[in-house]
Design a protein around this motif. Structure first.
Motif, PDB file in Angstrom:
ATOM      1  N   ILE A  45       0.848  -1.184   0.000  1.00  0.00           N
ATOM      2  CA  ILE A  45       0.000   0.000   0.000  1.00  0.00           C
ATOM      3  C   ILE A  45       0.885   1.236   0.000  1.00  0.00           C
ATOM      4  CG2 ILE A  45      -1.876  -1.201   1.172  1.00  0.00           C
ATOM      5  CD1 ILE A  45      -1.237   0.377   3.671  1.00  0.00           C
ATOM      6  N   ASP A  46       0.359   2.305  -0.574  1.00  0.00           N
ATOM      7  CA  ASP A  46       1.117   3.544  -0.746  1.00  0.00           C
ATOM      8  C   ASP A  46       0.389   4.683  -0.052  1.00  0.00           C
ATOM      9  OD1 ASP A  46       3.170   2.652  -2.926  1.00  0.00           O
ATOM     10  OD2 ASP A  46       1.227   1.958  -3.656  1.00  0.00           O
ATOM     11  N   ASP A  47       1.155   5.495   0.669  1.00  0.00           N
ATOM     12  CA  ASP A  47       0.573   6.607   1.407  1.00  0.00           C
ATOM     13  C   ASP A  47       1.452   7.837   1.214  1.00  0.00           C
ATOM     14  OD1 ASP A  47      -1.482   7.594   3.036  1.00  0.00           O
ATOM     15  OD2 ASP A  47      -0.287   7.366   4.854  1.00  0.00           O
ATOM     16  N   GLY A  48       0.971   8.781   0.439  1.00  0.00           N
ATOM     17  CA  GLY A  48       1.762   9.958   0.134  1.00  0.00           C
ATOM     18  C   GLY A  48       1.860  10.919   1.310  1.00  0.00           C
ATOM     19  N   GLU A  96      13.733  26.409  -5.211  1.00  0.00           N
ATOM     20  CA  GLU A  96      15.173  26.501  -4.950  1.00  0.00           C
ATOM     21  C   GLU A  96      15.493  26.580  -3.458  1.00  0.00           C
ATOM     22  OE1 GLU A  96      13.815  30.569  -6.661  1.00  0.00           O
ATOM     23  OE2 GLU A  96      13.470  28.421  -7.049  1.00  0.00           O
ATOM     24  N   GLU A  97      14.469  26.839  -2.646  1.00  0.00           N
ATOM     25  CA  GLU A  97      14.661  26.892  -1.200  1.00  0.00           C
ATOM     26  C   GLU A  97      14.303  25.569  -0.520  1.00  0.00           C
ATOM     27  OE1 GLU A  97      13.725  31.427   0.056  1.00  0.00           O
ATOM     28  OE2 GLU A  97      11.978  30.322  -0.703  1.00  0.00           O
ATOM     29  N   TRP A  98      13.789  24.614  -1.270  1.00  0.00           N
ATOM     30  CA  TRP A  98      13.427  23.331  -0.682  1.00  0.00           C
ATOM     31  C   TRP A  98      14.684  22.570  -0.272  1.00  0.00           C
ATOM     32  CZ3 TRP A  98       9.470  21.180  -4.826  1.00  0.00           C
ATOM     33  CH2 TRP A  98       8.340  22.008  -4.841  1.00  0.00           C
ATOM     34  N   PRO A  99      14.590  21.746   0.770  1.00  0.00           N
ATOM     35  CA  PRO A  99      15.744  20.913   1.141  1.00  0.00           C
ATOM     36  C   PRO A  99      16.014  19.848   0.087  1.00  0.00           C
ATOM     37  CG  PRO A  99      13.822  20.334   2.447  1.00  0.00           C
ATOM     38  CD  PRO A  99      13.436  21.555   1.666  1.00  0.00           C
ATOM     39  N   ALA A 100      17.203  19.275   0.151  1.00  0.00           N
ATOM     40  CA  ALA A 100      17.536  18.178  -0.762  1.00  0.00           C
ATOM     41  C   ALA A 100      16.598  17.001  -0.523  1.00  0.00           C
ATOM     42  CB  ALA A 100      18.984  17.750  -0.551  1.00  0.00           C
ATOM     43  N   THR A 101      16.342  16.251  -1.579  1.00  0.00           N
ATOM     44  CA  THR A 101      15.445  15.100  -1.429  1.00  0.00           C
ATOM     45  C   THR A 101      16.019  14.070  -0.460  1.00  0.00           C
ATOM     46  OG1 THR A 101      16.436  14.107  -3.415  1.00  0.00           O
ATOM     47  CG2 THR A 101      14.423  15.385  -3.704  1.00  0.00           C
ATOM     48  N   SER A 102      17.336  13.961  -0.396  1.00  0.00           N
ATOM     49  CA  SER A 102      17.955  13.048   0.569  1.00  0.00           C
ATOM     50  C   SER A 102      17.635  13.474   2.001  1.00  0.00           C
ATOM     51  CB  SER A 102      19.463  12.986   0.360  1.00  0.00           C
ATOM     52  OG  SER A 102      20.037  14.276   0.487  1.00  0.00           O
ATOM     53  N   THR A 103      17.524  14.784   2.228  1.00  0.00           N
ATOM     54  CA  THR A 103      17.205  15.295   3.571  1.00  0.00           C
ATOM     55  C   THR A 103      15.804  14.896   3.994  1.00  0.00           C
ATOM     56  OG1 THR A 103      18.697  17.178   3.299  1.00  0.00           O
ATOM     57  CG2 THR A 103      16.965  17.384   4.960  1.00  0.00           C
ATOM     58  N   VAL A 104      14.823  15.086   3.112  1.00  0.00           N
ATOM     59  CA  VAL A 104      13.444  14.761   3.496  1.00  0.00           C
ATOM     60  C   VAL A 104      13.259  13.247   3.607  1.00  0.00           C
ATOM     61  CG1 VAL A 104      12.580  16.915   2.516  1.00  0.00           C
ATOM     62  CG2 VAL A 104      12.537  14.843   1.121  1.00  0.00           C
ATOM     63  N   HIS A 105      13.993  12.485   2.806  1.00  0.00           N
ATOM     64  CA  HIS A 105      13.963  11.030   2.975  1.00  0.00           C
ATOM     65  C   HIS A 105      14.465  10.658   4.368  1.00  0.00           C
ATOM     66  CE1 HIS A 105      13.347   8.852  -1.057  1.00  0.00           C
ATOM     67  NE2 HIS A 105      12.931  10.094  -1.237  1.00  0.00           N
ATOM     68  N   THR A 123      12.117   6.318  -4.639  1.00  0.00           N
ATOM     69  CA  THR A 123      10.880   7.099  -4.707  1.00  0.00           C
ATOM     70  C   THR A 123      10.071   7.115  -3.412  1.00  0.00           C
ATOM     71  OG1 THR A 123       9.695   5.177  -5.580  1.00  0.00           O
ATOM     72  CG2 THR A 123      10.638   6.726  -7.189  1.00  0.00           C
ATOM     73  N   CYS A 124      10.545   6.427  -2.384  1.00  0.00           N
ATOM     74  CA  CYS A 124       9.753   6.348  -1.151  1.00  0.00           C
ATOM     75  C   CYS A 124      10.587   5.776  -0.007  1.00  0.00           C
ATOM     76  CB  CYS A 124       8.513   5.469  -1.367  1.00  0.00           C
ATOM     77  SG  CYS A 124       8.926   3.728  -1.689  1.00  0.00           S
ATOM     78  N   ILE A 125       9.988   5.820   1.179  1.00  0.00           N
ATOM     79  CA  ILE A 125      10.499   5.078   2.328  1.00  0.00           C
ATOM     80  C   ILE A 125       9.564   3.899   2.547  1.00  0.00           C
ATOM     81  CG2 ILE A 125      11.096   5.153   4.767  1.00  0.00           C
ATOM     82  CD1 ILE A 125      12.816   6.959   2.946  1.00  0.00           C
ATOM     83  N   ARG A 126      10.118   2.696   2.597  1.00  0.00           N
ATOM     84  CA  ARG A 126       9.305   1.489   2.737  1.00  0.00           C
ATOM     85  C   ARG A 126       9.428   0.936   4.150  1.00  0.00           C
ATOM     86  NH1 ARG A 126       9.406  -3.007  -1.836  1.00  0.00           N
ATOM     87  NH2 ARG A 126       8.082  -1.347  -2.731  1.00  0.00           N
ATOM     88  N   ILE A 127       8.272   0.695   4.770  1.00  0.00           N
ATOM     89  CA  ILE A 127       8.222   0.057   6.085  1.00  0.00           C
ATOM     90  C   ILE A 127       7.675  -1.352   5.889  1.00  0.00           C
ATOM     91  CG2 ILE A 127       7.159   0.075   8.366  1.00  0.00           C
ATOM     92  CD1 ILE A 127       7.760   3.279   6.406  1.00  0.00           C
ATOM     93  N   ILE A 128       8.419  -2.342   6.352  1.00  0.00           N
ATOM     94  CA  ILE A 128       8.107  -3.740   6.061  1.00  0.00           C
ATOM     95  C   ILE A 128       7.551  -4.426   7.301  1.00  0.00           C
ATOM     96  CG2 ILE A 128       9.064  -5.966   5.350  1.00  0.00           C
ATOM     97  CD1 ILE A 128      11.231  -4.365   3.835  1.00  0.00           C
ATOM     98  N   TYR A 129       6.397  -5.016   7.136  1.00  0.00           N
ATOM     99  CA  TYR A 129       5.813  -5.898   8.147  1.00  0.00           C
ATOM    100  C   TYR A 129       6.079  -7.316   7.654  1.00  0.00           C
ATOM    101  CZ  TYR A 129       3.492  -1.774  10.024  1.00  0.00           C
ATOM    102  OH  TYR A 129       3.234  -0.537  10.569  1.00  0.00           O
ATOM    103  N   HIS A 147       3.876  -4.363   3.173  1.00  0.00           N
ATOM    104  CA  HIS A 147       4.741  -3.208   3.373  1.00  0.00           C
ATOM    105  C   HIS A 147       3.983  -1.947   2.983  1.00  0.00           C
ATOM    106  CE1 HIS A 147       5.820  -4.362  -0.871  1.00  0.00           C
ATOM    107  NE2 HIS A 147       5.630  -3.056  -1.046  1.00  0.00           N
ATOM    108  N   ILE A 148       4.371  -0.845   3.603  1.00  0.00           N
ATOM    109  CA  ILE A 148       3.755   0.450   3.336  1.00  0.00           C
ATOM    110  C   ILE A 148       4.830   1.371   2.779  1.00  0.00           C
ATOM    111  CG2 ILE A 148       2.515   2.418   4.315  1.00  0.00           C
ATOM    112  CD1 ILE A 148       1.481   0.553   6.505  1.00  0.00           C
ATOM    113  N   ASP A 149       4.562   1.925   1.605  1.00  0.00           N
ATOM    114  CA  ASP A 149       5.482   2.862   0.965  1.00  0.00           C
ATOM    115  C   ASP A 149       5.023   4.292   1.216  1.00  0.00           C
ATOM    116  OD1 ASP A 149       7.089   0.864  -0.034  1.00  0.00           O
ATOM    117  OD2 ASP A 149       6.098   0.809  -1.996  1.00  0.00           O
ATOM    118  N   PHE A 150       5.971   5.137   1.626  1.00  0.00           N
ATOM    119  CA  PHE A 150       5.689   6.546   1.861  1.00  0.00           C
ATOM    120  C   PHE A 150       6.476   7.407   0.874  1.00  0.00           C
ATOM    121  CE2 PHE A 150       4.434   4.960   6.093  1.00  0.00           C
ATOM    122  CZ  PHE A 150       3.251   5.659   6.281  1.00  0.00           C
ATOM    123  N   PRO A 151       5.913   7.726  -0.297  1.00  0.00           N
ATOM    124  CA  PRO A 151       6.520   8.734  -1.152  1.00  0.00           C
ATOM    125  C   PRO A 151       6.296  10.114  -0.534  1.00  0.00           C
ATOM    126  CG  PRO A 151       4.455   7.969  -2.092  1.00  0.00           C
ATOM    127  CD  PRO A 151       4.693   7.142  -0.866  1.00  0.00           C
TER     128      PRO A 151
END
Length: 326
Positions: free
Chosen positions: A72-75, A87-96, A116-122, A127-131
């Motif tokens: 399942i995916d949860d944005g 241009e003021e947004w943090p790097a994508t690595s930072t928000v990950h 493209t996301c952080i995956r949490i595995i049960y 598993h739940i993907d958080f883009p």
């Protein structure tokens, strides 16, 4: 001709996500949302993000896998950055890393930092993907935090809304057709390349055939044939909403040939099932297509009135198109 619509409806009820499982998935998702909100509150000390479910879970086309994990995916939408210029947004690595830290330790398996996301595995279940997204206050569409490509165009809400509009026009049979295609893939895939669930969803909607509202078996074969004809002519599919990207660009010629061969076989065998006089004979063919989850009939067997829409031709098999392609 054997009437197998009720067997398909029974199959659909067997493979679709059950309400009890949906509640369990929702409970886990909400617990993770709470942890993420707490991290933004207490550690980052910024406004909580908003969440928007996406993908098959929101479209109600999720199926039970034969083996493996539910997905399942949860944005996550970072509203505290909406007023800032890109241009003021943090790097994508930072928000990950923010989300990684927020969910760390929630399950026994460490979270996975995917592109493209952080995956949490049960483990052994789902598993739940958080883009992660930011939608600027003046922007028409959000951007996705891609770990290696930076902030890229993406709008999963638009795709969900598009599909729901398609279902409104074409009916719930469209959802069932998507589930049948996914179930076929689940049984047949092996190590071969198949379209993603999202691609199957778009294909089913694009090449939906009207006129088979009470015949899921005939509808499934007719739509599969329409998909085959179009992909065989031009192996291409454009996302129907922003960003209007080509979704099949990364397929090799070998992968294309192999998949089209499987799809042609599906249509041919499905045609043979439609032409059987007995449900038991038709069911035997559908079991070879979908696996043992497809049901066998209970007597007495009903006979399908010959409506003239099923007939045999040379390879690949053809369904008479007495509805029109949408």
């Amino acid at each position: 001709m054997a009437q197998c619509n009720h067997l398909f409806i029974e199959f659909n009820n067997k493979i679709k996500l059950k309400s009890e499982k949906k509640k369990s998935l929702r409970k886990s998702r909400n617990a993770l949302r709470t942890k993420i909100q707490s991290y933004f509150d207490n550690t980052l000390e910024v406004s909580n993000p908003k969440f928007w479910g996406q993908g098959s879970y929101m479209m109600n086309t999720t199926i039970e896998p034969i083996e493996g994990e539910y997905d399942i995916d949860d944005g996550i939408y970072l509203v505290h950055l909406s007023s800032k210029k890109e241009e003021e947004w943090p790097a994508t690595s930072t928000v990950h890393n923010w989300i990684l830290k927020a969910v760390d330790g929630h399950t026994s398996t460490p979270p996975v930092n995917k592109n493209t996301c952080i995956r949490i595995i049960y483990k052994n279940d789902y598993h739940i993907d958080f883009p992660i997204y930011i939608k600027g206050d003046d922007a028409d569409h959000p951007k996705l935090a891609h770990k290696t490509k930076g902030w890229i165009d993406s709008d999963p809400k638009a795709l969900t809304n598009w599909f729901n509009d398609e279902v409104t026009v074409k009916g719930d049979q469209l959802k069932r057709i998507v589930r049948y295609l996914k179930a076929w893939k689940d049984f047949k895939k092996g190590d071969d390349k198949f379209p993603s669930g999202m691609v199957f969803t778009i294909l089913a909607a694009n090449y939906f055939i009207e006129g088979y509202e009470d015949d899921d078996d005939a509808a499934f074969v007719a739509i599969a044939k329409e998909i085959y004809n179009n992909l065989n002519s031009s192996f291409s599919l454009t996302r129907p909403v922003f960003p209007d990207e080509e979704l099949l660009a990364d397929w090799s010629e070998t992968a294309k040939t192999n998949f089209l061969s499987k799809l042609s076989t599906l249509v041919t065998n499905g045609q043979k099932a439609l032409e059987k006089d007995k449900q038991s004979d038709a069911s035997d063919i559908w079991i070879k297509i979908f696996g043992e989850r497809f049901p066998k009939p209970n007597p007495p067997e009903e006979e399908r009135v010959n409506k003239g829409y099923a007939f045999q031709t040379s390879t690949p098999a053809v369904i008479g198109n007495h509805g029109r392609s949408s």
